[in-house]
Design a protein around this motif. Structure first.
Motif, PDB file in Angstrom:
ATOM      1  N   ASN A  85       0.840  -1.193   0.000  1.00 48.41           N
ATOM      2  CA  ASN A  85       0.000   0.000   0.000  1.00 48.41           C
ATOM      3  C   ASN A  85       0.875   1.244   0.000  1.00 48.41           C
ATOM      4  OD1 ASN A  85      -1.924   1.962   0.272  1.00 48.41           O
ATOM      5  ND2 ASN A  85      -2.487   1.430   2.370  1.00 48.41           N
ATOM      6  N   THR A  86       0.844   1.978  -1.108  1.00 50.38           N
ATOM      7  CA  THR A  86       1.623   3.216  -1.219  1.00 50.38           C
ATOM      8  C   THR A  86       0.730   4.447  -1.165  1.00 50.38           C
ATOM      9  OG1 THR A  86       1.461   3.252  -3.621  1.00 50.38           O
ATOM     10  CG2 THR A  86       3.321   2.045  -2.669  1.00 50.38           C
ATOM     11  N   GLY A  87      -0.583   4.226  -1.018  1.00 49.85           N
ATOM     12  CA  GLY A  87      -1.509   5.350  -1.074  1.00 49.85           C
ATOM     13  C   GLY A  87      -1.583   5.954  -2.465  1.00 49.85           C
ATOM     14  N   GLY A  88      -1.089   5.217  -3.451  1.00 49.22           N
ATOM     15  CA  GLY A  88      -1.115   5.706  -4.827  1.00 49.22           C
ATOM     16  C   GLY A  88      -0.128   6.819  -5.103  1.00 49.22           C
ATOM     17  N   ARG A  89       0.831   7.004  -4.203  1.00 49.08           N
ATOM     18  CA  ARG A  89       1.780   8.117  -4.368  1.00 49.08           C
ATOM     19  C   ARG A  89       3.209   7.605  -4.435  1.00 49.08           C
ATOM     20  NH1 ARG A  89       0.625  12.174   0.425  1.00 49.08           N
ATOM     21  NH2 ARG A  89       0.867  10.239   1.596  1.00 49.08           N
ATOM     22  N   LYS A  90       4.050   8.385  -5.098  1.00 50.46           N
ATOM     23  CA  LYS A  90       5.481   8.085  -5.097  1.00 50.46           C
ATOM     24  C   LYS A  90       6.098   8.606  -3.807  1.00 50.46           C
ATOM     25  CE  LYS A  90       5.968   7.915 -10.081  1.00 50.46           C
ATOM     26  NZ  LYS A  90       6.683   8.393 -11.278  1.00 50.46           N
ATOM     27  N   MET A  91       7.289   8.143  -3.521  1.00 50.56           N
ATOM     28  CA  MET A  91       7.934   8.525  -2.265  1.00 50.56           C
ATOM     29  C   MET A  91       9.299   9.148  -2.530  1.00 50.56           C
ATOM     30  SD  MET A  91       9.401   4.989  -0.609  1.00 50.56           S
ATOM     31  CE  MET A  91      11.122   4.637  -0.908  1.00 50.56           C
ATOM     32  N   GLY A  92       9.758   9.887  -1.558  1.00 48.01           N
ATOM     33  CA  GLY A  92      11.130  10.372  -1.555  1.00 48.01           C
ATOM     34  C   GLY A  92      11.905   9.651  -0.474  1.00 48.01           C
ATOM     35  N   GLY A  93      13.212   9.725  -0.547  1.00 47.85           N
ATOM     36  CA  GLY A  93      14.027   9.084   0.463  1.00 47.85           C
ATOM     37  C   GLY A  93      15.462   9.540   0.373  1.00 47.85           C
ATOM     38  N   THR A  94      16.189   9.304   1.443  1.00 48.22           N
ATOM     39  CA  THR A  94      17.601   9.666   1.474  1.00 48.22           C
ATOM     40  C   THR A  94      18.438   8.400   1.398  1.00 48.22           C
ATOM     41  OG1 THR A  94      17.082  11.575   2.852  1.00 48.22           O
ATOM     42  CG2 THR A  94      19.398  10.915   2.718  1.00 48.22           C
ATOM     43  N   MET A  95      19.355   8.382   0.457  1.00 49.12           N
ATOM     44  CA  MET A  95      20.241   7.245   0.284  1.00 49.12           C
ATOM     45  C   MET A  95      21.542   7.520   1.030  1.00 49.12           C
ATOM     46  SD  MET A  95      20.938   5.223  -3.254  1.00 49.12           S
ATOM     47  CE  MET A  95      22.249   6.178  -3.961  1.00 49.12           C
ATOM     48  N   TYR A  96      21.970   6.569   1.840  1.00 50.06           N
ATOM     49  CA  TYR A  96      23.153   6.736   2.685  1.00 50.06           C
ATOM     50  C   TYR A  96      24.201   5.684   2.377  1.00 50.06           C
ATOM     51  CZ  TYR A  96      20.085   9.489   5.776  1.00 50.06           C
ATOM     52  OH  TYR A  96      19.215  10.420   6.293  1.00 50.06           O
ATOM     53  N   ASN A  97      25.464   6.049   2.541  1.00 50.31           N
ATOM     54  CA  ASN A  97      26.551   5.092   2.713  1.00 50.31           C
ATOM     55  C   ASN A  97      26.779   5.013   4.219  1.00 50.31           C
ATOM     56  OD1 ASN A  97      29.094   3.965   3.219  1.00 50.31           O
ATOM     57  ND2 ASN A  97      29.957   4.699   1.292  1.00 50.31           N
ATOM     58  N   THR A  98      26.361   3.932   4.842  1.00 55.14           N
ATOM     59  CA  THR A  98      26.486   3.808   6.300  1.00 55.14           C
ATOM     60  C   THR A  98      27.841   3.241   6.712  1.00 55.14           C
ATOM     61  OG1 THR A  98      25.637   1.540   6.448  1.00 55.14           O
ATOM     62  CG2 THR A  98      23.999   3.320   6.410  1.00 55.14           C
ATOM     63  N   GLY A  99      28.664   2.889   5.716  1.00 56.17           N
ATOM     64  CA  GLY A  99      29.915   2.202   5.995  1.00 56.17           C
ATOM     65  C   GLY A  99      29.763   0.702   5.929  1.00 56.17           C
ATOM     66  N   ARG A 100      28.515   0.239   5.999  1.00 58.76           N
ATOM     67  CA  ARG A 100      28.249  -1.201   5.905  1.00 58.76           C
ATOM     68  C   ARG A 100      27.270  -1.526   4.783  1.00 58.76           C
ATOM     69  NH1 ARG A 100      27.609  -0.464  11.515  1.00 58.76           N
ATOM     70  NH2 ARG A 100      29.483  -1.069  12.675  1.00 58.76           N
ATOM     71  N   HIS A 101      26.328  -0.639   4.540  1.00 61.54           N
ATOM     72  CA  HIS A 101      25.288  -0.891   3.546  1.00 61.54           C
ATOM     73  C   HIS A 101      25.034   0.362   2.717  1.00 61.54           C
ATOM     74  CE1 HIS A 101      24.086  -3.160   7.320  1.00 61.54           C
ATOM     75  NE2 HIS A 101      24.303  -4.144   6.470  1.00 61.54           N
ATOM     76  N   VAL A 102      24.438   0.131   1.558  1.00 58.06           N
ATOM     77  CA  VAL A 102      23.715   1.201   0.877  1.00 58.06           C
ATOM     78  C   VAL A 102      22.312   1.157   1.458  1.00 58.06           C
ATOM     79  CG1 VAL A 102      22.780   2.022  -1.305  1.00 58.06           C
ATOM     80  CG2 VAL A 102      25.076   1.033  -1.218  1.00 58.06           C
ATOM     81  N   SER A 103      21.901   2.257   2.047  1.00 61.30           N
ATOM     82  CA  SER A 103      20.646   2.288   2.796  1.00 61.30           C
ATOM     83  C   SER A 103      19.772   3.423   2.287  1.00 61.30           C
ATOM     84  CB  SER A 103      20.954   2.496   4.287  1.00 61.30           C
ATOM     85  OG  SER A 103      19.772   2.733   5.021  1.00 61.30           O
ATOM     86  N   LEU A 104      18.535   3.102   1.933  1.00 62.25           N
ATOM     87  CA  LEU A 104      17.575   4.124   1.513  1.00 62.25           C
ATOM     88  C   LEU A 104      16.501   4.245   2.592  1.00 62.25           C
ATOM     89  CD1 LEU A 104      16.494   6.028  -0.766  1.00 62.25           C
ATOM     90  CD2 LEU A 104      15.079   4.083  -1.493  1.00 62.25           C
ATOM     91  N   ARG A 105      16.373   5.429   3.175  1.00 59.27           N
ATOM     92  CA  ARG A 105      15.377   5.672   4.237  1.00 59.27           C
ATOM     93  C   ARG A 105      14.275   6.566   3.672  1.00 59.27           C
ATOM     94  NH1 ARG A 105      19.231   5.519   8.641  1.00 59.27           N
ATOM     95  NH2 ARG A 105      20.438   3.644   8.183  1.00 59.27           N
ATOM     96  N   PRO A 106      13.050   6.053   3.590  1.00 59.21           N
ATOM     97  CA  PRO A 106      11.969   6.865   3.024  1.00 59.21           C
ATOM     98  C   PRO A 106      11.624   8.046   3.927  1.00 59.21           C
ATOM     99  CG  PRO A 106      11.117   4.779   3.860  1.00 59.21           C
ATOM    100  CD  PRO A 106      12.606   4.708   3.975  1.00 59.21           C
ATOM    101  N   ASP A 107      11.189   9.148   3.311  1.00 61.01           N
ATOM    102  CA  ASP A 107      10.756  10.272   4.127  1.00 61.01           C
ATOM    103  C   ASP A 107       9.414   9.929   4.776  1.00 61.01           C
ATOM    104  OD1 ASP A 107       8.586  10.913   2.376  1.00 61.01           O
ATOM    105  OD2 ASP A 107       9.945  12.016   1.083  1.00 61.01           O
TER     106      ASP A 107
END
Length: 333
Positions: A85-107
């Protein structure tokens, strides 16, 4: 004796580290690989020994990841399709280099939830995490009949019906749901991963703590076109290894290009002023299944009668052939 002295020396070095040192302990004080930096940083085999709060990593009975042996899977006809369920909308997020993973955290403005399948609650997306290898034969945390994949995407969700946030849910019953998708190589890449891994984007997070904002993402693009999956009860795959995760492994892979995989391997675990160490092979070794069940909604009993070994052949990524000599699956697109 020399032997006794060596034992004493070993204990004197390691026992203090095993005692509670919560005030000094950094929650990020762990690693996937041995790195000679002059200080001891615990690799997976030590995670459960260096800190009492992480002891499940060593003594837990429902740890992840696991090697999925398709012959051990149980067909469960009551497993319904997963609902996104996305509510029919696109999302934004911040992509990080955590030193261990490529991590995308949605707003927090555009919420993404999953429910259905093996889940009794609604779970909110907290993070998209990438695991990948230094070689094409490894990089996924889960294995399929002993075989690894070049990578694995993990969509990590927390139970929003019962808990206020991820931190609370992670240590609580039915707290976490992880949708896992194996990564394979192809000429063309998945539309969602292409947004993360194209050259303009991935080069923005070359070093630890780098971050880059992405907008207009459609999380549905990340999901392969199938309702089939494999599920089991397990743990978070990083310390403290809480056994609160329902794992849902999608029965089709997602694709990236060889160039995009190469770009991932060029990401550093470290800050720019430190020595380059590739982030690749950021995986925890597989853990014993023990008494757990691996359930699936892949109905392998419907295989044609001409297949004598349909239990083993049906539930996987369209296995191309079965070679009795090597006892290995050869997985095709």
């Amino acid at each position: 004796s020399i032997h006794t002295y060596n034992c004493f020396l070993f204990l004197s070095v390691f026992v203090p580290a095993a005692q509670p040192i919560t005030s000094k302990l950094d929650a990020g004080w762990w690693a996937y690989k041995d790195v000679v930096q002059g200080t001891f940083v615990p690799v997976p085999s030590f995670w459960g020994l260096v800190h009492s709060a992480w002891n499940l990593c060593a003594i837990g009975k429902r740890q992840s990841p696991i090697d999925i042996e398709t012959s051990h899977m149980i067909f469960d006809p009551y497993l319904t399709p997963l609902r996104l369920n996305t509510g029919g909308r696109k999302m934004g997020g911040t992509m990080y280099n955590t030193g261990r993973h490529v991590s995308l955290r949605p707003d927090k403005a555009h919420l993404v939830n999953i429910s259905g399948g093996p889940l009794g609650y609604s779970y909110r997306l907290e993070e998209v995490r990438l695991h990948f290898g230094s070689e094409d034969s490894q990089g996924s945390e889960h294995l399929l009949n002993g075989q690894g994949f070049p990578g694995e995407v993990q969509l990590i969700h927390y139970n929003q019906d019962l808990y206020a946030n991820y931190t609370e849910a992670a240590k609580s019953p039915n707290g976490i749901a992880v949708v896992s998708i194996f990564i394979k190589l192809s000429e063309n890449s998945n539309a969602f991963l292409n947004r993360m891994l194209n050259r303009d984007t991935i080069t923005r997070i070359n070093y630890k703590h780098d971050a880059f904002l992405l907008m207009g993402l459609n999380i549905a693009d990340l999901y392969p076109d199938t309702t089939r999956y494999i599920t089991y009860e397990g743990s978070i795959t990083i310390p403290p290894c809480y056994e609160t995760s329902t794992w849902i492994l999608i029965n089709k892979p997602v694709y990236v290009t060889q160039m995009q995989m190469h770009s991932l391997r060029l990401l550093s675990q470290n800050e720019p002023y430190k020595i380059f160490l590739s982030m690749s092979d950021n995986t925890r070794p597989t853990q014993p299944l023990l008494q757990r069940c691996i359930r699936t909604n892949i109905n392998f009993s419907k295989q044609g009668r001409d297949c004598p070994n349909n239990r083993a052949l049906r539930p996987q990524y369209r296995v191309a052939q079965w070679r009795m000599k090597s006892k290995k699956f050869y997985i095709s697109a």
